[in-house]
Enzyme design. Structure first.
Site, PDB file in Angstrom:
ATOM      1  N   GLY A  43     -10.688   9.738  -6.497  1.00  0.00           N
ATOM      2  CA  GLY A  43      -9.649  10.165  -7.276  1.00  0.00           C
ATOM      3  C   GLY A  43      -9.869  10.409  -8.786  1.00  0.00           C
ATOM      4  N   ASP A 102      -0.404   2.429  -9.014  1.00  0.00           N
ATOM      5  CA  ASP A 102       0.954   2.707  -8.136  1.00  0.00           C
ATOM      6  C   ASP A 102       1.476   1.158  -8.030  1.00  0.00           C
ATOM      7  OD1 ASP A 102       2.686   3.588  -6.351  1.00  0.00           O
ATOM      8  OD2 ASP A 102       1.350   3.349  -4.876  1.00  0.00           O
ATOM      9  N   LYS A 130       2.839   5.292 -11.895  1.00  0.00           N
ATOM     10  CA  LYS A 130       4.204   5.266 -11.166  1.00  0.00           C
ATOM     11  C   LYS A 130       5.044   3.692 -11.268  1.00  0.00           C
ATOM     12  CE  LYS A 130       3.156   7.118  -7.012  1.00  0.00           C
ATOM     13  NZ  LYS A 130       2.997   7.424  -5.451  1.00  0.00           N
TER      14      LYS A 130
HETATM   15  P1  IMP Z   1      -2.562   0.705  -6.300  1.00  0.00           P
HETATM   16  O1  IMP Z   1      -3.648  -0.364  -5.760  1.00  0.00           O
HETATM   17  O2  IMP Z   1      -1.495   0.649  -5.338  1.00  0.00           O
HETATM   18  O3  IMP Z   1      -2.199   0.892  -7.731  1.00  0.00           O
HETATM   19  O4  IMP Z   1      -3.092   2.153  -5.604  1.00  0.00           O
HETATM   20  C1  IMP Z   1      -3.906   2.763  -6.487  1.00  0.00           C
HETATM   21  C2  IMP Z   1      -4.692   4.056  -5.564  1.00  0.00           C
HETATM   22  O5  IMP Z   1      -3.982   4.399  -4.537  1.00  0.00           O
HETATM   23  C3  IMP Z   1      -5.011   4.910  -6.427  1.00  0.00           C
HETATM   24  O6  IMP Z   1      -6.174   4.899  -6.856  1.00  0.00           O
HETATM   25  C4  IMP Z   1      -4.923   6.271  -5.424  1.00  0.00           C
HETATM   26  O7  IMP Z   1      -6.106   6.479  -4.973  1.00  0.00           O
HETATM   27  C5  IMP Z   1      -3.818   5.679  -4.407  1.00  0.00           C
HETATM   28  N1  IMP Z   1      -2.587   6.359  -4.750  1.00  0.00           N
HETATM   29  C6  IMP Z   1      -1.604   5.752  -5.290  1.00  0.00           C
HETATM   30  N2  IMP Z   1      -0.755   6.523  -5.184  1.00  0.00           N
HETATM   31  C7  IMP Z   1      -0.912   7.707  -5.020  1.00  0.00           C
HETATM   32  C8  IMP Z   1      -0.252   8.967  -5.054  1.00  0.00           C
HETATM   33  O8  IMP Z   1       0.839   9.211  -5.407  1.00  0.00           O
HETATM   34  N3  IMP Z   1      -1.198   9.980  -4.831  1.00  0.00           N
HETATM   35  C9  IMP Z   1      -2.550  10.011  -4.325  1.00  0.00           C
HETATM   36  N4  IMP Z   1      -3.058   8.662  -4.362  1.00  0.00           N
HETATM   37  C10 IMP Z   1      -2.346   7.787  -4.703  1.00  0.00           C
HETATM   38 MG    MG Z   2      -8.101   5.959  -6.458  1.00  0.00          MG
END
Ligand code: IMP
Ligand code: MG
Length: 179
Positions: A43, A102, A130
């Site tokens: 990403g 996220d 977010k």
């Molecule tokens: P976290 O561990 O929940 O913070 O997720 C992080 C990972 O989830 C990011 O590096 C993204 O790859 C994926 N992710 C979270 N939200 C989104 C989104 O809105 N669009 C695309 N990928 C997301």
């Molecule tokens: Mg990612």
């Protein structure tokens, strides 16, 4: 691809402006230090490649690939390293470059993991965050944009590995997720 999009959240021009500012700030903060920029695959690839060209001090680049178990739109907090760094980061100033925070679970794991490798410092630069869905506290040293609780694609971010090459940040139509 644009047929699948409901709206544009952030335009490519807005991103370019912000990336230039982040690059300037990072250049000032890390002047005279051994900086290694660690991109989180896949990403962060688009963001990283623009960002490093806005940083005016010497730097190293390396990548990690991680997978957080879970569905395509929800991470579970269990993180697995799929591809590790090539370089030793001992004594280096590490800047993790991530596409989006996220829940924060992926980043929390990564920061702790890299700190354990005797880095001189570990900081985080993320394009998007977010806050509505944060589960754990992670310090975001550099952050591009705060976005609402919607699933974002484009500029490296994917849904089922699609839409990464869109030049801005977009929200998909609801029917794309439910189909
Ligand atoms: P976290 O561990 O929940 O913070 O997720 C992080 C990972 O989830 C990011 O590096 C993204 O790859 C994926 N992710 C979270 N939200 C989104 C989104 O809105 N669009 C695309 N990928 C997301
Ligand atoms: Mg990612």
């Amino acid at each position: 691809m644009l047929n699948d999009v409901e709206k544009c959240l952030i335009s490519r021009e807005q991103i370019a402006e912000k990336v230039a500012l982040l690059g300037q700030q990072i250049s000032e903060d890390y002047r005279g230090k051994d900086l290694i920029v660690v991109g989180i695959l896949k990403g962060a690839v688009v963001f990283l490649s623009d960002l490093i060209r806005e940083i005016s001090i010497p730097l190293y680049i390396d990548f990690m690939a991680v997978s957080s178990y879970g569905s395509s739109t929800e991470s579970s907090g269990v993180v697995r390293i799929l591809n590790d760094l090539d370089m030793s980061i001992e004594g280096m100033h590490v800047l993790i470059v991530e596409d989006i925070v996220d829940t924060g679970l992926t980043l929390k794991y990564l920061v702790e993991n890299l700190k354990n490798r005797k880095a001189a410092s570990v900081k985080v630069c993320t394009l998007l965050e977010k806050p509505a869905r944060r589960k754990v506290k992670v310090d975001l040293d550099y952050n591009g944009f705060v976005i609402p609780d919607e699933f974002a694609v484009g500029y490296g971010l994917d849904y089922n590995n699609k839409y990464r090459s869109l030049p801005g940040i977009y929200v998909l139509k609801k029917e794309i997720y439910s189909s």
